[in-house]
Scaffold this motif. Structure first.
Motif, PDB file in Angstrom:
ATOM      1  N   TYR A 164       4.937   6.052   3.773  1.00 37.44           N
ATOM      2  CA  TYR A 164       4.640   7.107   4.626  1.00 37.44           C
ATOM      3  C   TYR A 164       5.368   6.815   5.914  1.00 37.44           C
ATOM      4  CZ  TYR A 164       1.963   8.858   0.944  1.00 37.44           C
ATOM      5  OH  TYR A 164       1.160   9.412  -0.278  1.00 37.44           O
ATOM      6  N   SER A 200       0.968  -1.206  -0.071  1.00 37.15           N
ATOM      7  CA  SER A 200       0.008   0.079  -0.108  1.00 37.15           C
ATOM      8  C   SER A 200       0.960   1.164  -0.090  1.00 37.15           C
ATOM      9  CB  SER A 200      -0.876   0.085   1.160  1.00 37.15           C
ATOM     10  OG  SER A 200      -1.449   1.128   1.382  1.00 37.15           O
ATOM     11  N   ARG A 202       0.539   8.272   8.620  1.00 35.82           N
ATOM     12  CA  ARG A 202      -0.634   7.054   8.204  1.00 35.82           C
ATOM     13  C   ARG A 202      -1.919   7.611   9.065  1.00 35.82           C
ATOM     14  NH1 ARG A 202       3.397   2.122   8.563  1.00 35.82           N
ATOM     15  NH2 ARG A 202       5.025   2.976   7.396  1.00 35.82           N
ATOM     16  N   GLU A 214      -0.426  13.269  -4.380  1.00 32.85           N
ATOM     17  CA  GLU A 214       0.886  13.817  -3.868  1.00 32.85           C
ATOM     18  C   GLU A 214       1.548  15.225  -4.218  1.00 32.85           C
ATOM     19  OE1 GLU A 214       2.638   9.611  -2.169  1.00 32.85           O
ATOM     20  OE2 GLU A 214       3.562  10.571  -3.839  1.00 32.85           O
ATOM     21  N   SER A 272       0.427   4.002   1.593  1.00 33.08           N
ATOM     22  CA  SER A 272       0.611   4.519   2.870  1.00 33.08           C
ATOM     23  C   SER A 272       1.726   3.873   3.549  1.00 33.08           C
ATOM     24  CB  SER A 272      -0.805   4.392   3.703  1.00 33.08           C
ATOM     25  OG  SER A 272      -0.943   3.153   3.773  1.00 33.08           O
ATOM     26  N   PRO A 295       2.171  14.144   1.293  1.00 35.66           N
ATOM     27  CA  PRO A 295       1.203  12.811   0.869  1.00 35.66           C
ATOM     28  C   PRO A 295      -0.227  13.322   0.674  1.00 35.66           C
ATOM     29  CG  PRO A 295       2.015  12.798   3.226  1.00 35.66           C
ATOM     30  CD  PRO A 295       2.576  14.106   2.716  1.00 35.66           C
ATOM     31  N   ILE A 326      -3.758  10.338   7.357  1.00 31.10           N
ATOM     32  CA  ILE A 326      -3.959  10.212   6.047  1.00 31.10           C
ATOM     33  C   ILE A 326      -5.319   9.304   6.022  1.00 31.10           C
ATOM     34  CG2 ILE A 326      -3.411   8.691   4.131  1.00 31.10           C
ATOM     35  CD1 ILE A 326      -0.548   9.627   4.476  1.00 31.10           C
ATOM     36  N   SER A 327      -5.443   8.330   7.238  1.00 27.94           N
ATOM     37  CA  SER A 327      -6.387   7.558   6.948  1.00 27.94           C
ATOM     38  C   SER A 327      -7.740   7.851   8.039  1.00 27.94           C
ATOM     39  CB  SER A 327      -6.079   6.211   7.376  1.00 27.94           C
ATOM     40  OG  SER A 327      -5.469   6.220   8.793  1.00 27.94           O
ATOM     41  N   ARG A 359      -4.460  12.641   1.247  1.00 24.90           N
ATOM     42  CA  ARG A 359      -5.154  12.494   2.368  1.00 24.90           C
ATOM     43  C   ARG A 359      -6.348  11.870   2.115  1.00 24.90           C
ATOM     44  NH1 ARG A 359      -5.087  17.407   6.367  1.00 24.90           N
ATOM     45  NH2 ARG A 359      -5.279  16.067   8.011  1.00 24.90           N
ATOM     46  N   SER A 360      -7.185  11.062   2.914  1.00 26.46           N
ATOM     47  CA  SER A 360      -8.433  10.570   2.667  1.00 26.46           C
ATOM     48  C   SER A 360      -9.403  11.432   3.085  1.00 26.46           C
ATOM     49  CB  SER A 360      -8.711   9.321   3.462  1.00 26.46           C
ATOM     50  OG  SER A 360      -8.820   9.465   4.999  1.00 26.46           O
TER      51      SER A 360
END
Length: 349
Positions: free
Chosen positions: A7, A2, A12, A292, A4, A210, A15-16, A212-213
């Protein structure tokens, strides 16, 4: 794997999940504008010194066209550096900790020591800045010892590309500095020019910000509000955007334009010019969550023992300035910069 997993672990969570313990809190000192701003454009092949003077005095930043850096080189550099940054986090840490080279890997903060390692920031600092990257001191690249092909052959490709890019960007920095010095009527001997802008200090930092979700709240602050400590900084960014500058009392977005470079003046140029030219205040806020952001920035400084004299600051050497910046970052969590040397500032030491 993955994406992620490439990172740092602290990224993480943001991001999640948008973990508030890992996000960056920032108090906005001024109104934030969503609109783009058109910064001055300088044509390196047909340089107009009047336009250059205005750009340095009123903006501290400009866009450079006809710079002579091959598009194929910058595209390939972005590709290879992207592949290296996409390696698993532990692999990157191990690779740059063990390979016998001057390259270093950093994450979570743009504040680095002279060796390229992340500075430990004071308790008042924000927890995490959403960026990671490689630090490359150009003068030390000849000491690079490439690793075995079985380890990571892309590292050698990266070295070759960054060395070639460094030659181009150093040429541009030297040429621009000489032109800027002329607009200030600075009479610089060869020795003085090389003290104010020492090619041996040139370094390149490759950054990745990064994605992001949708679950992560807020915008990703990749780079905090700051001015550069350099004489000149030269940025090559991708199409994602995110660079913002302060103009007057407001923030504006600088929109990416293909095959151009962004040049901004740093603190040392402001001091050398006796505050006639400005070190632009800027930051990176990545608004596009789904992609990104990649950028490559070149910084060049005076020689460490170069004396900076100005009617607005107490005399200092660049090494003294650098040491003060690092001390402030480690104790206060942020850079103070030139106000530390201004008798009219409450931060004066």
């Amino acid at each position: 794997m993955s994406i992620s997993e490439s990172y740092p672990p602290a990224f993480r969570r943001v991001i999640s999940d948008g973990d508030p313990l890992a996000t960056v809190e920032e108090v906005e000192p001024v109104l934030v504008q969503d609109e783009d701003i058109q910064i001055p454009v300088i044509d390196l092949e047909r340089l107009d010194k009047d336009i250059l003077r205005e750009a340095c005095k009123e903006w501290g930043i400009f866009r450079l066209v006809n710079h002579g850096v091959p598009l194929a080189l910058t595209s390939r550099l972005q590709e290879i550096s992207g592949l290296l940054l996409s390696l698993p986090f532990e692999t990157k840490r191990e690779l740059f900790a063990t390979v016998k080279s001057p390259l270093s890997y950093f994450w979570g903060t743009p504040a680095l020591n002279p060796s390229g390692d992340a500075l430990k920031r004071g308790s008042q600092a924000s927890n995490v800045h959403m960026l990671e990257g490689f630090n490359v001191p150009l003068s030390k690249l000849p000491t690079f010892i490439s690793c075995d092909d079985d380890h990571n052959p892309k590292l050698e490709s990266f070295r070759v590309l960054i060395e070639e890019y460094g030659r181009h960007i150093t040429r541009i920095a030297v040429s621009l500095f000489e032109d800027i010095a002329q607009t200030l009527n600075l009479e610089l001997s060869g020795n003085r020019r090389s003290e104010y802008l020492s090619e041996s200090t040139g370094l390149i930092r490759v950054y990745r910000y990064p994605w992001r979700s949708d679950k992560a709240a807020g915008e990703a602050l990749g780079m905090e509000v700051h001015t550069d400590s350099s004489v000149i900084s030269i940025l090559k960014e991708d199409e994602t955007g995110g660079l913002e500058i302060m103009k007057g009392e407001e923030w504006f977005c600088v929109k990416p334009v293909a095959n151009t470079l962004i040049v901004n003046l740093g603190d040392m140029m402001q001091a050398i010019s006796d505050d006639e030219y400005k070190s632009v205040t800027h930051r990176v806020k990545k608004k596009n969550r789904e992609t990104e952001r990649h950028s490559v920035c070149y910084f060049v400084f005076p020689k460490r023992d170069c004396g900076i004299k100005s009617s607005n600051y107490k005399p200092f050497t660049y090494s003294e300035f650098e040491a003060q910046v690092q001390a402030d970052v480690q104790s206060l969590g942020t850079k103070i910069g030139l106000p530390r040397f201004s008798p009219n500032s409450p931060f004066f030491n």
